[in-house]
Design an enzyme around this catalytic site. Structure first.
Site, PDB file in Angstrom:
ATOM      1  N   ASP A  93       5.226 -96.385  -2.807  1.00 25.08           N
ATOM      2  CA  ASP A  93       6.403 -96.074  -3.264  1.00 25.08           C
ATOM      3  C   ASP A  93       7.881 -95.637  -2.229  1.00 25.08           C
ATOM      4  O   ASP A  93       8.250 -94.535  -1.776  1.00 25.08           O
ATOM      5  CB  ASP A  93       5.966 -95.333  -4.107  1.00 25.08           C
ATOM      6  N   SER A 110       6.738 -93.647   0.995  1.00 27.74           N
ATOM      7  CA  SER A 110       7.689 -92.657   0.671  1.00 27.74           C
ATOM      8  C   SER A 110       9.084 -92.963   1.688  1.00 27.74           C
ATOM      9  O   SER A 110       9.399 -93.773   2.702  1.00 27.74           O
ATOM     10  CB  SER A 110       7.852 -91.421   0.147  1.00 27.74           C
ATOM     11  N   HIS A 158       5.203 -91.347  -8.307  1.00 27.90           N
ATOM     12  CA  HIS A 158       5.723 -91.028  -6.548  1.00 27.90           C
ATOM     13  C   HIS A 158       3.933 -91.350  -5.889  1.00 27.90           C
ATOM     14  O   HIS A 158       3.942 -92.086  -5.138  1.00 27.90           O
ATOM     15  CB  HIS A 158       6.017 -90.207  -6.236  1.00 27.90           C
TER      16      HIS A 158
END
Length: 421
Positions: free
Chosen positions: A178, A154, A218
């Site tokens: 991601d 992230s 996610h």
């Protein structure tokens, strides 16, 4: 540079990091997320000498760090509740199980913990500066940028990119799991993870909307990466221009005999960098499917069907495989209806959750999707099953079948003639 794309809080007390026998990842409360936290970066080293007990290190205290070995930095992202990442310990142990390296957990939970995403995002460059200063000292001690590997999740993916920029793209590798979308999508290369930030970059995109942090997709990128570190699960990806073309079986040439091998998802993705160097530009997108549960592997087969119907038939095929022990696995090939024409081969890409080494029986169901009207027949001259996941296995064939619509037809396959294409 080379780049490969793979497209409730509980209130609790804060433990002090000091005087710990085995230092642990910073654990904060939801209250901390509400009031906000100041940035404090803690580096925790794990090696095969201290597999389960971290050492807190810094620019002057290296502990068991061996600068001649690969050093992998694991950088987490936004932590809206203050809790440690549930996957961190598993990732550290799995990395050390496949290679004798240094694994450094970059704990910036004091900074990432906030309910306001923008506040965490604003601290990413500061974290990158801390890592740059530490790596500088590693280089003084004899480390090589080639041996620096950063795994960023992230916001951590963009932190890794910022570090890479400060070394003009000379870091060995960055894996972005991601990468965070909000505040980064559409930004210029200097403001996000970019293909020029390392010698090799692979990115796993598993969240298509990018806005709903608590959705499982996610975090799925982390678990997909973890699956690549386990011997019983190798996820193959297929270079392709679009997901639609991939699902329609148009992009699996790399899985064919005497062709370049397909890229693998996760830890071993960089085995493909020799092929990427031949491309201009040296980057590509690759698509893959996963199962619903761990270890997420999907096993691909081509189902080649030649029909001899006088009239064109359009519909989908459901195929089920059974081995000698009675284990079964099924694939419904209905991404787009196939068009079956007389004496024309249709190659359908089937995906199975299980890998059955020795297929003893195959069943087929043909359906036009119509619930009313006449039932059709699909007259098959030949059906051939060939494994893409294991191309060394001989293909299986069956001849002269008639499929009644929505009716299961079961048969025992035979080995295809060796000269058959």
């Amino acid at each position: 540079m080379l780049k490969l794309y793979f497209f409730i809080g509980l209130i609790c007390s804060v433990k002090s990091d000091t005087d710990e026998t085995c230092p642990s990842f910073t654990r904060l409360s939801f209250h901390s997320a509400v009031v906000g936290t100041g940035l404090n970066v803690k580096l925790m080293l794990y090696t095969r000498k201290n597999l389960t007990c971290a050492q807190v290190i810094n620019s002057t205290v290296f502990g068991n760090l061996n600068v001649t070995k690969k050093t992998t930095f694991v950088v987490h992202g936004f932590r809206p509740t203050g809790s440690p990442p549930v996957w961190m310990e598993d990732l550290v142990q799995s990395l050390l199980s496949v290679e004798d390296m240094n694994v450094i957990v970059v704990d910036w939970n004091r900074g990432a913990t906030t309910v306001i995403y923008n506040h965490a995002s604003s601290k990413t460059r500061k974290v990158a500066v801390v890592l740059k200063n530490f790596i500088d000292q590693m280089l003084v001690e004899g480390a090589s940028l080639d041996n620096i590997y950063m795994i960023g999740v992230s916001l951590g993916a963009h932190i890794s990119g910022f570090v890479g920029k400060m070394y003009n793209g000379q870091l060995g590798r960055i894996t972005g799991l991601d990468p965070a979308g909000p505040l980064f999508n559409g930004r210029p290369p200097e403001d996000r993870l970019d293909p020029g930030d390392a010698q090799f970059i692979d990115v796993i995109h598993s969240d298509t909307d990018g806005m709903q942090y608590f959705k499982c997709d996610h975090q799925r990128s982390v678990y997909l990466y973890l699956s690549s570190l386990r011997e019983n699960c190798t996820i193959t990806a297929y270079p392709c221009d679009s997901y639609r073309d991939y699902r329609n079986g148009k992009c699996v040439d790399c899985g064919m005999p005497q062709k370049e091998s397909c890229p693998l998802l996760g830890y071993y993705a960089d085995n493909w960098k020799a092929y990427l160097k031949q491309k201009d530009p040296p980057m590509t997108k690759a698509f893959f499917d996963t199962a619903d549960e761990k270890p997420f592997c999907i096993y691909h087969y081509f189902v080649d069907i030649i029909t001899w119907n006088k009239n064109i038939r359009r519909g989908s095929i459901t195929i089920k495989l059974t081995d000698r022990a009675g284990n079964t696995t099924e694939s419904k090939i209905n991404h787009e209806p196939a068009t079956f024409q007389k004496y024309h081969q249709v190659s359908l890409l089937a995906r199975f959750n299980q890998d059955l080494e020795k297929v003893a029986a195959i069943s087929l169901v043909f359906s036009t999707g119509s619930t009313i009207g006449p039932k059709y027949k699909l007259r098959i001259l030949r059906v051939k099953l060939r494994s893409l996941s294991h191309p060394e296995r001989p293909p299986l064939c069956r001849y002269d079948l008639v499929l009644m619509e929505n009716t299961e037809t079961v048969f025992r396959p035979i080995l295809c003639p060796k000269l058959q294409m």
